[in-house]
Design a protein around this motif. Structure first.
Motif, PDB file in Angstrom:
ATOM      1  N   ARG A  25      -7.893   2.628 -10.475  1.00  0.00           N
ATOM      2  CA  ARG A  25      -7.861   1.269  -9.834  1.00  0.00           C
ATOM      3  C   ARG A  25      -8.525   0.142 -10.721  1.00  0.00           C
ATOM      4  O   ARG A  25      -9.775   0.660 -11.397  1.00  0.00           O
ATOM      5  CB  ARG A  25      -8.615   1.493  -8.480  1.00  0.00           C
ATOM      6  N   GLN A  81      -2.277  -3.830  -7.073  1.00  0.00           N
ATOM      7  CA  GLN A  81      -3.850  -3.854  -6.725  1.00  0.00           C
ATOM      8  C   GLN A  81      -4.358  -4.923  -5.576  1.00  0.00           C
ATOM      9  O   GLN A  81      -4.985  -4.670  -4.835  1.00  0.00           O
ATOM     10  CB  GLN A  81      -4.704  -4.076  -7.883  1.00  0.00           C
ATOM     11  N   SER A  85      -3.346  -2.225   2.170  1.00  0.00           N
ATOM     12  CA  SER A  85      -2.917  -0.783   2.079  1.00  0.00           C
ATOM     13  C   SER A  85      -1.731  -0.497   2.863  1.00  0.00           C
ATOM     14  O   SER A  85      -1.525  -1.510   3.778  1.00  0.00           O
ATOM     15  CB  SER A  85      -3.869  -0.019   2.955  1.00  0.00           C
ATOM     16  N   VAL A 151      -2.350   6.996   1.359  1.00  0.00           N
ATOM     17  CA  VAL A 151      -2.446   5.585   1.650  1.00  0.00           C
ATOM     18  C   VAL A 151      -3.873   5.112   0.513  1.00  0.00           C
ATOM     19  O   VAL A 151      -3.780   4.114   0.031  1.00  0.00           O
ATOM     20  CB  VAL A 151      -3.108   5.342   3.066  1.00  0.00           C
ATOM     21  N   ASP A 152      -4.769   5.926   0.613  1.00  0.00           N
ATOM     22  CA  ASP A 152      -6.228   5.791   0.021  1.00  0.00           C
ATOM     23  C   ASP A 152      -5.854   5.771  -1.627  1.00  0.00           C
ATOM     24  O   ASP A 152      -6.546   5.002  -2.438  1.00  0.00           O
ATOM     25  CB  ASP A 152      -7.283   6.848   0.405  1.00  0.00           C
ATOM     26  N   SER A 153      -4.775   6.343  -2.139  1.00  0.00           N
ATOM     27  CA  SER A 153      -4.586   6.452  -3.465  1.00  0.00           C
ATOM     28  C   SER A 153      -3.932   4.975  -3.803  1.00  0.00           C
ATOM     29  O   SER A 153      -3.752   4.793  -5.263  1.00  0.00           O
ATOM     30  CB  SER A 153      -3.740   7.522  -4.069  1.00  0.00           C
ATOM     31  N   ARG A 154      -3.575   4.202  -2.903  1.00  0.00           N
ATOM     32  CA  ARG A 154      -2.955   3.036  -3.259  1.00  0.00           C
ATOM     33  C   ARG A 154      -2.169   2.783  -4.330  1.00  0.00           C
ATOM     34  O   ARG A 154      -0.921   3.425  -4.264  1.00  0.00           O
ATOM     35  CB  ARG A 154      -4.018   1.792  -3.567  1.00  0.00           C
ATOM     36  N   ASP A 155      -2.350   2.111  -5.392  1.00  0.00           N
ATOM     37  CA  ASP A 155      -1.478   1.931  -6.607  1.00  0.00           C
ATOM     38  C   ASP A 155      -1.530   2.983  -7.701  1.00  0.00           C
ATOM     39  O   ASP A 155      -1.678   2.842  -8.716  1.00  0.00           O
ATOM     40  CB  ASP A 155      -1.748   0.655  -7.041  1.00  0.00           C
ATOM     41  N   GLY A 170       0.229   7.302  -4.403  1.00  0.00           N
ATOM     42  CA  GLY A 170      -0.410   6.165  -3.575  1.00  0.00           C
ATOM     43  C   GLY A 170       0.822   5.389  -2.675  1.00  0.00           C
ATOM     44  O   GLY A 170       1.963   5.332  -3.514  1.00  0.00           O
ATOM     45  N   THR A 171       0.651   5.176  -1.593  1.00  0.00           N
ATOM     46  CA  THR A 171       1.929   4.496  -1.079  1.00  0.00           C
ATOM     47  C   THR A 171       2.387   3.121  -1.636  1.00  0.00           C
ATOM     48  O   THR A 171       3.425   2.729  -1.482  1.00  0.00           O
ATOM     49  CB  THR A 171       1.656   4.104   0.355  1.00  0.00           C
ATOM     50  N   ILE A 172       1.404   2.405  -2.061  1.00  0.00           N
ATOM     51  CA  ILE A 172       1.600   1.051  -2.446  1.00  0.00           C
ATOM     52  C   ILE A 172       2.418   1.297  -3.753  1.00  0.00           C
ATOM     53  O   ILE A 172       3.351   0.512  -4.373  1.00  0.00           O
ATOM     54  CB  ILE A 172       0.351   0.281  -2.825  1.00  0.00           C
TER      55      ILE A 172
END
Ligand SMILES: [Zn+2]
Length: 299
Positions: A25, A81, A85, A151-155, A170-172
């Protein structure tokens, strides 16, 4: 902040055997490494000719220009980034997950084929042991079964030694890669980390790719940076093989650009383990003049 993050990463690696992330991140990134701030330099031996360097720059611009015109263009990671979320149950994350799960078997076979090709191109150390190492790496790839949205893994996407059958996505990131080519390039990246495994089966290949890219670009690409670049190189090879095997009416440059577009950032920062995103594009293009040509000339 910086120290805390490093400790967390080190603990994670020691306790859980994290194999590596597609990237970390933004807020966890150390200050940019000075030598990564420069564009391609020409002082090292075997570096690119001025013409080749110009071609890399033109192709690199073409990738990010293509992204802007493409309805299925990938979202740059610095843009991802800044996004809130994204729940696992959101339609975009569900669509991305379904796409990734559908493409996983294809990505696995393309990674295996790409690794075989790279081992031929770059050499792989002692011939008496290279076949065993390659077979071990292939077995790791074949054992991957699932993608877990997080979710928490994001990008980010990542893999862990304690669970070598799963890629955490990550979902993003899932939602930010709407094309098959974009998803395949990231799946391939993670599959190469898994292929290497705890035995460092691909260490010699990583070194070969890193050394060649360092010579060509004048950038320092060793250790973890070499591994990350090799993962990205396999990502581009896998995406191009996919494009070749699934003809469509979309122009070739549009489709192959998708394997690189998430690197079209405004905030171009690297760290000890990763080249900056835009230098990643440059290094990959420097390693692969055919890719540059296809991006610029469409053939
Ligand atoms: Zn990685």
């Amino acid at each position: 902040m910086f120290v805390t993050v490093l400790v967390l990463i080190a603990v994670g690696t020691a306790d859980f055997g994290a194999l590596g992330q597609t990237r970390q991140r933004r807020q966890t990134l150390p200050k940019p490494v000075p030598q990564d701030d420069v564009t391609l330099t020409s002082h090292s031996r075997d570096s690119l000719s001025p013409e080749a360097r110009e071609m890399v720059e033109v192709a690199s611009v073409a990738v990010c220009r293509e992204r802007l015109r493409d309805p299925k263009g990938s979202v740059p990671i610095d843009d991802m980034q800044g996004r809130p979320s994204l729940p696992v149950r959101s339609p975009e994350a569900i669509a991305g997950l379904q796409n990734a799960q559908r493409l996983l078997p294809t990505a696995k076979s393309l990674v295996i084929a790409s690794l075989k090709r790279l081992v031929k191109d770059y050499g792989f150390g002692n011939p008496s042991t290279q076949d065993a190492r390659l077979q071990r790496a292939i077995a790791h790839v074949e054992a991957v079964r699932t993608i877990r949205p997080d979710v928490d893994s994001r990008d980010n996407a990542s893999v862990f030694l304690r669970n070598p059958h799963t890629i955490v996505f990550g979902t993003i990131f899932l939602a930010g890669l709407p094309s098959d080519e974009g998803i395949i390039s990231v799946l391939a990246h993670e599959l190469v980390h898994i292929a290497d495994g705890s035995e460092d089966s691909l260490g010699l290949l990583f070194r070969g790719v890193g050394n060649r890219a360092s010579k060509l670009t004048g950038l320092q690409i060793h250790d973890q940076r070499a591994e990350e670049l090799t993962c990205d190189l396999v990502g581009t090879l896998a995406a191009r093989s996919y494009v070749a095997s699934t003809p469509s009416y979309e122009p070739l440059p549009r489709r192959i650009s998708r394997s690189l577009e998430h690197n079209c950032v405004d905030q171009d920062e690297g760290d000890d383990d990763h080249l900056s995103p835009r230098n990643t594009i440059r290094a990959l293009l420097a390693l692969d003049p055919v890719l540059s040509r296809q991006l610029v000339y469409g053939r």
